[in-house]
Design a protein around this motif. Structure first.
Motif, short mmCIF file in Angstrom:
data_model
loop_
_atom_site.label_atom_id
_atom_site.label_comp_id
_atom_site.label_asym_id
_atom_site.label_seq_id
_atom_site.Cartn_x
_atom_site.Cartn_y
_atom_site.Cartn_z
N GLY A 941 0.81 -1.22 0.00
CA GLY A 941 0.00 0.00 0.00
C GLY A 941 0.83 1.26 0.00
N GLY A 942 2.17 1.11 -0.01
CA GLY A 942 3.04 2.27 -0.15
C GLY A 942 3.77 2.68 1.11
N GLU A 943 3.58 2.00 2.23
CA GLU A 943 4.29 2.38 3.45
C GLU A 943 5.73 1.91 3.40
N PRO A 944 6.65 2.62 4.07
CA PRO A 944 8.06 2.23 4.04
C PRO A 944 8.26 0.84 4.66
N ALA A 945 8.94 -0.03 3.92
CA ALA A 945 9.13 -1.40 4.39
C ALA A 945 9.93 -1.44 5.69
N SER A 946 10.91 -0.56 5.83
CA SER A 946 11.75 -0.59 7.03
C SER A 946 10.94 -0.25 8.27
N ALA A 947 10.09 0.76 8.17
CA ALA A 947 9.29 1.16 9.32
C ALA A 947 8.27 0.08 9.68
N VAL A 948 7.61 -0.47 8.67
CA VAL A 948 6.64 -1.53 8.92
C VAL A 948 7.33 -2.75 9.50
N GLY A 949 8.51 -3.07 8.97
CA GLY A 949 9.27 -4.21 9.49
C GLY A 949 9.63 -4.03 10.95
N ARG A 950 10.03 -2.79 11.32
CA ARG A 950 10.37 -2.54 12.74
C ARG A 950 9.16 -2.75 13.63
N GLU A 951 7.98 -2.32 13.18
CA GLU A 951 6.76 -2.54 13.96
C GLU A 951 6.49 -4.04 14.15
N ALA A 952 6.70 -4.80 13.05
CA ALA A 952 6.46 -6.24 13.14
C ALA A 952 7.44 -6.88 14.12
N VAL A 953 8.70 -6.45 14.05
CA VAL A 953 9.70 -6.99 14.98
C VAL A 953 9.32 -6.65 16.41
N ASP A 954 8.85 -5.43 16.62
CA ASP A 954 8.44 -5.04 17.97
C ASP A 954 7.31 -5.92 18.50
N LEU A 955 6.36 -6.26 17.63
CA LEU A 955 5.26 -7.11 18.05
C LEU A 955 5.74 -8.51 18.40
N VAL A 956 6.67 -9.04 17.59
CA VAL A 956 7.22 -10.36 17.89
C VAL A 956 7.98 -10.33 19.21
N GLN A 957 8.76 -9.29 19.43
CA GLN A 957 9.50 -9.18 20.68
C GLN A 957 8.56 -9.02 21.88
N LEU A 958 7.45 -8.30 21.68
CA LEU A 958 6.46 -8.17 22.76
C LEU A 958 5.87 -9.54 23.11
N ALA A 959 5.56 -10.33 22.08
CA ALA A 959 5.01 -11.67 22.34
C ALA A 959 6.01 -12.51 23.12
N ARG A 960 7.29 -12.43 22.76
CA ARG A 960 8.30 -13.19 23.49
C ARG A 960 8.44 -12.69 24.92
N ALA A 961 8.41 -11.38 25.09
CA ALA A 961 8.52 -10.82 26.44
C ALA A 961 7.35 -11.28 27.31
N ARG A 962 6.17 -11.37 26.71
CA ARG A 962 5.01 -11.82 27.47
C ARG A 962 5.14 -13.29 27.87
N ARG A 963 5.66 -14.10 26.96
CA ARG A 963 5.87 -15.51 27.31
C ARG A 963 6.87 -15.64 28.45
N ARG A 964 7.94 -14.86 28.39
CA ARG A 964 8.93 -14.93 29.47
C ARG A 964 8.32 -14.45 30.78
N ALA A 965 7.55 -13.38 30.73
CA ALA A 965 6.94 -12.84 31.94
C ALA A 965 5.97 -13.84 32.54
N ALA A 966 5.22 -14.52 31.68
CA ALA A 966 4.27 -15.53 32.18
C ALA A 966 5.01 -16.69 32.81
N THR A 967 6.13 -17.08 32.20
CA THR A 967 6.92 -18.18 32.75
C THR A 967 7.46 -17.83 34.13
N ARG A 968 7.91 -16.60 34.26
CA ARG A 968 8.52 -16.18 35.54
C ARG A 968 7.51 -15.63 36.53
N HIS A 969 6.27 -15.45 36.09
CA HIS A 969 5.26 -14.79 36.92
C HIS A 969 5.74 -13.42 37.36
N ASP A 970 6.20 -12.63 36.37
CA ASP A 970 6.67 -11.27 36.67
C ASP A 970 5.56 -10.46 37.31
#
Length: 974
Positions: A941-970
């Motif tokens: 749709g015309g959005e910059p691939a680098s910016a969209v990619g960074r958002e996607a990476v952030d979402l993946v990292q958030l999912a991983r952080a949530r899994r770790r937090a759930a494991t540790r009962h943060d």
């Protein structure tokens, strides 16, 4: 099939068998071949003579007819199977429990018909049977069983201690459940009389013919004694010897139990006991004693720990015999001088759920099995023979049932059973569990009403993201396993067996590192209350119950109803004068939860309209979900709470609204042992309980007092404001619109009543809080003209309700003597609207654990730990989803791209509906492939691939952080 030989029973020594029948001499054919010459096999052959020529029936017995469980049985023919009646009601519901228990009464009648049709009557007599309380704590359970039986229409009564002593002549017991009509028989004479009748009729019987293989088909081929038998159908009636054929090796446990017999009891000695010698009795321990007088004046007395057949040795058997002699003397001191003349044991099979197996053998066409009688072989064998015989007659298809003889609706009419622990490790687990139960039995009489160990040993939830969760952890398997072939004190053993009983838990195990608490003579509780205010005032007499529930709204009332219906004594307290408003989105997604609770029709009868349509708007995205068969509901909380509270009262719970719980009472070991309550008039009283459940909402006092650890905590970024209206009929639908940063919704609560909800970002709610009705409606209309138009047609009722900065979290859900349910244990962001469904589901899961294992400490501990793990694992995906949609900002560009992708796939739209309706985990919708699709949609749709990619990476990292937090009962949620 070879098998171990048991020592001859006293029955067999009294009346030696007739001449042994010859073994199979060559290959044979039959319409029906029966493997196993005990009561089940002979009774089936006897019934088959009504359907087939006698010569078409062949019975194959590995040793001698009646030499197995049948000839070693006690001859007590009583009702019950699968556990006490209260357990059956919990597991199967009242109607099915009634059918199951009635079938066992039919079994008694069937055995009477069988015995009375034989020449000598087999010493058949009628009598009563007592289930006697071995400890004071067991008496209440037996009383509840008697009441439940009467409620279901059966004849049963409860005898207090004096009544039990008068009926049985022993002062050892503290009360008893009495079945007034059971049968007593000489089982050896019964099978020998059947043998003679079958031979006279022309049925072929081959003794000393072990079966070594069975191949299903048409015909079925049986390898027996070195020869082949071909039969259209084969019935296996081999009970505890079936595993020798390689069948049901993972479904049944083979157990050996024991009985001794005295010489003839002189009339004057029997008179000293006060017992007339009629009837029979078992006691309420896990390894109970059972006793009866024979027709020839000898006392049968059995019990002791059951022994797993692979682990039986002479030393263990000798120890059981010595113990039985001691217990006999303790039960009837006046009979101490009567010699013990016989001691024998019997082998039986038991299943995981303590129900038999009667049905076609899976994978073996033409082969049927009837066995694993779980200690009820006399009655159920006779009944099964009548039911099964018409189904085994010759048909063109050997696996087809006779349509004129449908099977009854009974849960043990099945082809297999649940899995058991197997192999060396499995046997060690089971043996260890049996020893643990035996140790608990010895402790029980010294305790009053102990707290189950599971409730005094907190188990922290484990990693909810674990990839593999054993279906049944080994401890739970052992705990739920029938200790032997019997099924509890509401049942009657016909073989020397031991059972896992219904009565109260038999031991109190202190918390790890704590000493056992000495209980006082009056209450078993220390005098001091802790964890709450110190209250002055007149202190009333202490009340004692099984469970105290703090909070009488959805979770508390639903839990109370289930526990009370299961026979537990329950007291419910709520500081509020219910019904009254409370934090709630009001929505119930679907009807299943209310139907399970049995209140759906009652709620709808209050005028609450079913909501078949859901209209969702997310900025410019519009979605419509249609639910013709499973509509939602939006009951006013005063209506829903009152309906559930009424159900709890009807089930037997004692409820007190307007009564505040102001503190907890603790034992010396730190375990919660009850509560202190204060009425509106200032009067104070203590209530002791084995378990205190906090169902008192997000700001739970119980959670605070016990120090329940809170984890993954977040504060909602949205406020929740709602107002009730009346006088206008709006469409029976949920409208949920999220435009920009604002969310508004409208739901009908009655024929001309509705609620309007606004969920602005928390930072903006102040401008609404002070608004009058007109200002509130202007805000709603500014967000959604459609919702605003509908709302403007009504007249406001009451004030604006508002909640801000409310928390979402998980809390440690149980500990020493306490548990948390509903919002007290776990709460999501209210933007989801899942709170009511979550509360009902969570209460139902906790009730299932408590009612299934209340009297089984090891299983209860495992069950609660499993409940905690399952709660976190089940709720985490939608918990994170709630955090995301509850943010105070606008819908993100990535979320818009997700929605665009969903709109192009009708199946995906349905999944979104299921997530919003709490029927599907959000991680089944928000998948990595859909994230990749959303990225591609934005980039093309015309959005910059680098910016969209960074958002996607952030979402993946958030999912991983949530899994770790759930494991540790943060403490905090990412």
């Amino acid at each position: 099939m070879s098998r171990p030989v048991s020592a001859a029973s006293g029955w067999q020594r009294d009346d030696p068998r007739a001449a042994r029948l010859p073994a199979l001499a060559g290959d044979e054919e039959a319409s029906v071949a029966i493997v196993g010459g005990g009561l089940a096999g002979l009774a089936l052959a006897y019934q088959l003579t009504n359907h087939l020529p006698a010569r078409d029936i062949l019975v194959l017995e590995a040793t001698e007819v009646g030499s197995g469980a049948s000839g070693h049985s006690t001859g007590i023919v009583g009702p019950g199977v699968g556990g006490p009646i209260t357990t059956l009601v919990r597991r199967y519901g009242r109607d099915r429990a009634r059918t199951m228990f009635a079938a066992t009464l039919d079994g008694i009648a069937a055995l009477r018909r069988l015995a009375r049709g034989l020449p000598d009557g087999c010493e058949l007599t009628d009598g009563f049977q007592l289930v006697a309380a071995s400890a004071p704590a067991h008496a209440g359970s037996l009383r509840r069983q008697a009441q439940t039986l009467r409620d279901l229409g059966f004849d049963a009564s409860y005898l207090d201690r004096d009544g039990a002593t008068e009926r049985l002549g022993s002062t050892r017991y503290h009360g008893a459940l009495c079945y007034p009509d059971v049968a007593l028989v000489n089982p050896w004479l019964l099978v020998q009389a059947l043998r003679a009748a079958l031979l006279t009729a022309g049925v072929r019987i081959a003794e000393n013919t072990p079966v070594t293989a069975i191949t299903g088909g048409d015909p079925v081929t049986v390898t027996a004694g070195g020869h082949r038998v071909r039969a259209r159908r084969v019935a296996l009636t081999t009970d505890g010897f079936t595993t020798g054929l390689g069948l049901f090796t993972r479904n049944v446990a083979v157990i050996r139990t024991h009985v001794l017999r005295t010489g003839p009891v002189p009339a004057d000695l029997l008179a000293r006991t006060g017992w007339e010698g009629r009837g029979a009795a078992i006691d309420s321990r896990s390894f109970f004693n059972y006793l009866r007088m024979t027709a020839r004046g000898r006392l049968l007395f059995g019990g002791g720990p059951a022994l797993l057949e692979p682990r039986v040795d002479e030393r263990g058997i000798a120890a059981v015999r010595d113990r039985l002699v001691r217990e006999l003397a303790a039960t009837f001191p006046a009979l101490a001088d009567v010699p013990v003349t016989d001691f024998w044991s019997g082998v039986t099979a038991s299943t995981f759920d303590r129900l038999p197996i009667v049905g076609p053998v899976p994978g073996r066409p033409g082969v049927w099995f009837a066995g694993a009688w779980c200690g009820h072989g006399l009655a159920l064998s006779a009944l099964t023979a009548e039911v099964l015989a018409p189904r085994l007659v010759d048909r063109s298809d050997p696996t087809a049932a006779d349509p004129t003889a449908p099977l009854p609706e009974l849960p043990w009419l099945r082809g297999t059973a649940g899995l058991m622990p197997t192999g060396r490790i499995g046997n060690l687990l089971l043996a260890g569990y049996l020893r643990g139960l035996d140790a608990a039995d010895k402790i029980a009489p010294a305790r009053r009403s102990p707290i189950p160990p599971a409730l005094v040993t907190p188990v922290a939830p484990t990693d909810p993201s674990s990839a593999v969760e054993p279906t049944r952890p080994p401890v739970a398997v052992a705990a739920e396993l029938p200790v032997s072939a019997a099924s509890g004190p509401a049942t009657t053993p016909d073989l020397p067996v031991a059972a896992a009983p219904e009565p109260a838990a038999t031991a109190t195990v202190p918390p790890v590192g704590a000493a056992a608490e000495p209980t006082g003579p009056a209450t078993g509780l220390p005098a001091a209350a802790t964890g709450g205010a110190v209250v002055a005032g007149n202190r009333a007499m202490e009340q004692q119950v099984d469970v105290v529930i703090v909070g009488a709204r959805v979770a508390g009332s639903a839990l109370a109803a289930r526990l009370a219906a299961a026979g537990l004594s329950v007291a419910v307290f709520d500081r509020g004068d219910l019904p009254a408003p409370t934090l709630s989105t009001h929505i119930l997604h679907g009807t299943e939860d209310l139907r399970i609770e049995g209140v759906y029709d009652t709620v709808v009868a209050q005028g609450v309209p079913p909501l078949h349509d859901v209209w969702v708007r997310l900025d410019d995205v519009k979605l419509h979900f249609r639910h013709p068969d499973d509509p939602g509901l939006c009951p006013p909380r005063d209506v829903l709470d009152q309906v559930l509270l009424d159900r709890a009262v009807a089930a037997g719970a004692k409820t007190s609204t307007g009564t505040a719980v102001v503190g907890l009472r603790h034992g010396a070991d730190g375990a919660v042992r009850g509560v202190t309550v204060q009425r509106a008039d200032g009067s104070v009283r203590d209530v002791s309980a084995r378990l205190v459940v906090g169902a008192d909402g997000r700001n739970s006092s119980v959670a605070r007092w016990v120090g329940a650890r809170q984890y993954l905590t977040a504060r909602s970024e949205r406020a929740l404001l709602w107002r009730y209206f009346t006088g206008a009929r709006i469409p029976p639908a949920l409208l949920w619109h999220r435009i920009g940063v604002h969310i508004v919704s409208i739901l009908p609560t009655g024929p001309e009543d509705f609620v309007v909800i606004a969920q602005p970002p928390e930072r903006l709610q102040g401008e609404l809080a002070g608004q009058k009705v007109a200002g509130f409606l202007r805000h709603v209309e500014s967000v959604s003209p459609q919702v605003g138009h509908l709302a403007a047609a009504g007249e406001p009722v009451g004030d604006l309700h508002r909640v801000v900065r409310y928390p979402s979290f998980f809390r440690q859900p149980f500990g020493p003597g306490w548990a948390l349910v509903g919002d007290a244990g776990h709460a999501k962001d209210a933007t989801l609207g899942h709170g009511i469904n979550d509360a009902l589901r969570n209460a139902r899961a906790l009730a299932a654990v408590l009612t299934a294992h209340w009297e089984q400490p090891a299983a209860l501990s495992s069950g609660l730990a499993r409940w905690a793990r399952n709660r976190d694992r089940a709720e985490l995906p939608n918990y994170w989803y709630g955090q995301d949609i509850g943010r105070g900002g606008t819908v993100t560009a990535m979320e818009h791209a997700f929605l665009a992708g969903l709109q192009r796939n009708s199946r995906a739209v349905g999944r979104l509906d299921d997530v919003m309706g709490d029927r599907l985990d959000a991680d089944r919708l928000l998948t990595l492939p859909r994230l990749v699709g959303a990225v591609a949609h934005r980039v093309t749709g015309g959005e910059p691939a680098s910016a969209v990619g960074r958002e996607a990476v952030d979402l993946v990292q958030l999912a991983r952080a949530r899994r770790r937090a759930a494991t540790r009962h943060d403490p905090s949620a990412p």
